[in-house]
Write a protein that holds these residues in place. Structure first.
Motif, PDB file in Angstrom:
ATOM      1  N   CYS A 153       0.851  -1.136  -0.094  1.00 57.89           N
ATOM      2  CA  CYS A 153      -0.042   0.008  -0.081  1.00 57.89           C
ATOM      3  C   CYS A 153       0.899   1.390   0.077  1.00 57.89           C
ATOM      4  O   CYS A 153       1.731   1.278   1.046  1.00 57.89           O
ATOM      5  CB  CYS A 153      -0.991  -0.080   1.112  1.00 57.89           C
ATOM      6  N   GLU A 155      -0.065   4.368   0.576  1.00 62.72           N
ATOM      7  CA  GLU A 155      -0.439   5.330   1.555  1.00 62.72           C
ATOM      8  C   GLU A 155       0.388   5.050   2.731  1.00 62.72           C
ATOM      9  O   GLU A 155       0.737   5.848   3.566  1.00 62.72           O
ATOM     10  CB  GLU A 155      -1.963   4.985   1.760  1.00 62.72           C
ATOM     11  N   CYS A 156       0.570   3.691   3.309  1.00 63.32           N
ATOM     12  CA  CYS A 156       1.129   3.349   4.502  1.00 63.32           C
ATOM     13  C   CYS A 156       2.496   2.847   4.294  1.00 63.32           C
ATOM     14  O   CYS A 156       3.142   2.404   5.365  1.00 63.32           O
ATOM     15  CB  CYS A 156       0.072   2.617   5.291  1.00 63.32           C
ATOM     16  N   CYS A 210      -4.430   1.904   8.418  1.00 62.06           N
ATOM     17  CA  CYS A 210      -4.695   2.727   7.345  1.00 62.06           C
ATOM     18  C   CYS A 210      -5.969   2.473   6.549  1.00 62.06           C
ATOM     19  O   CYS A 210      -6.390   1.486   6.387  1.00 62.06           O
ATOM     20  CB  CYS A 210      -3.600   2.487   6.469  1.00 62.06           C
ATOM     21  N   CYS A 213      -5.947   0.767   2.796  1.00 63.07           N
ATOM     22  CA  CYS A 213      -5.662  -0.902   2.754  1.00 63.07           C
ATOM     23  C   CYS A 213      -6.326  -1.352   3.957  1.00 63.07           C
ATOM     24  O   CYS A 213      -6.284  -2.681   4.176  1.00 63.07           O
ATOM     25  CB  CYS A 213      -4.176  -1.211   2.639  1.00 63.07           C
TER      26      CYS A 213
HETATM   27 ZN    ZN Z   1      -2.129   1.381   3.759  1.00 63.22          ZN
END
Ligand code: ZN
Ligand code: ZN
Length: 380
Positions: A153, A155-156, A210, A213
């Motif tokens: 992911c 994002e994280c 997160c 995900c």
């Molecule tokens: Zn994530």
């Protein structure tokens, strides 16, 4: 069974400080830890005994009662009749057994801390089938394929934790990833070790997951993978691309990508190991008179000289026109099999000529030629 004195168990005297008590218990806990003494009943009993002693002496109130009344003083009301379940010990003294404790030092290369260091759950392997032409196999090929797989992911960054928030030791299993349960029967106790449900055996949980995900640390995505196919692969052989499979859950090891090779049947050629076989059709006069023909090869057309008097079934070898050997230098050959086409219909004129020919010297008594045919020689 006569209960041993708690001070005696921990090997300390009555004036030992809280710190000394803890130290003494740690020492024993390490010594008799079930991880170090698998299936050792005696060690397990010692481990429980030490935990019981520590449980009492570590508490000012219980210690005072014990000091005054001995075992009877702490027997009722406190559940201090000993630990039957080892898991109770781990959870009861989580300050000692969870992350950052003595067990990090002690089990540095052991299972518990290894699980923590690696983290996450490993990703699964992926398998793809790659269809290849003989031309591609012949010299190897680089192919790009599109693949749907779990990727980290973005994002994280695969941690599963939102905005850099951290993970914490799982409160249920205290980082071990396992939960021990004890069932009792007339035969005694059975200790079952199961993967912790709360953290799926990872030993850690995310504080705030997160959003992208949902704390998994990975998302499904279409990716392009470049596959360098070495020359000489064959039907059903495969290649393992380490770490190119599905991403692991929350920074777990990624799985592998297994590429299985499939050979697309060729219009002209039949593969025989690293040789390729080509059927060449020539006419009867051509076989008698000899001819130079163009034959297809894996790398385009090539000239091939057919000697006068070439027999049907003969295999002509074109060196190094086959498939490159896998993992070694050099190529296979192209074998050209001579087929002589007999016309099914002839004109009157041709018939006349053939009749005339059949009466002529060379055709009247062809003699016994070496009809040990080449098919046998080449095992075809
Ligand atoms: Zn994530
Ligand atoms: Zn857990």
């Amino acid at each position: 069974m006569i209960k041993r004195d708690y001070y005696e168990i921990l090997g300390i005297d009555k004036n030992a400080s809280k710190d000394d008590i803890k130290k003494a218990y740690r020492k024993l806990a390490m010594q008799y830890h079930p991880d170090r003494n698998p299936d050792d009943k005696q060690a397990e009993e010692k481990f429980k005994e030490a935990a019981e002693a520590y449980e009492v002496l570590n508490s000012d109130e219980k210690k005072a009662k014990y000091d005054r009344f001995g075992h009877d003083g702490v027997r009722s009301g406190y559940g201090s009749q000993g630990f039957t379940d080892i898991n109770d010990i781990f959870s009861h003294f989580s300050d000692i057994f969870s992350g950052g404790s003595i067990f990090d030092d002690f089990f540095g290369s052991g299972q518990r801390s290894r699980r923590r260091k690696t983290g996450g759950t490993p990703g699964t392997d992926l398998k793809v089938t790659l269809k290849l032409t003989l031309e591609e196999i012949s010299d190897g090929v680089s192919k790009k394929i599109k693949l749907k797989k779990a990727v980290k992911c973005d994002e994280c960054k695969g941690t599963g934790a939102e905005g850099g928030s951290s993970t914490k030791t799982c409160p249920v299993c205290h980082g071990s990833g396992e939960v021990k349960t004890v069932s009792r029967s007339v035969f005694g106790q059975f200790v079952n070790i199961q993967t912790c449900n709360n953290c799926n055996g990872e030993g850690t949980v995310v504080d705030s997951p997160c959003k992208k995900c949902r704390g998994d640390g990975r998302i499904q995505n279409e990716t392009t993978v470049k596959i360098d196919v070495p020359p000489g692969v064959y039907q059903g052989s495969y290649m393992t691309m380490r770490g190119e499979g599905n991403a692991g859950k929350r920074e777990g090891q990624p799985g592998d990508l297994i590429v299985v090779f499939e050979e697309i049947p060729h219009d002209y050629f039949i593969r025989n190991n690293d040789d390729i076989i080509y059927d060449l059709h020539i006419s009867f006069p051509e076989s008698v008179l000899g001819i130079e023909v163009d034959v297809p090869t894996l790398k385009g057309k090539a000239k091939l000289k057919i000697d006068p008097g070439t027999q049907p079934g003969k295999l002509l070898r074109m060196r190094d026109k086959g498939i490159k050997h896998l993992n070694e230098s050099g190529y296979g050959d192209q074998l050209v099999k001579i087929n002589i086409d007999i016309p099914k219909k002839v004109t009157t004129r041709e018939k006349e000529i053939l009749k005339e020919l059949s009466e002529s010297t060379s055709f009247k008594n062809p003699g016994k030629k070496d009809d040990k045919n080449f098919f046998k020689r080449f095992g075809l």
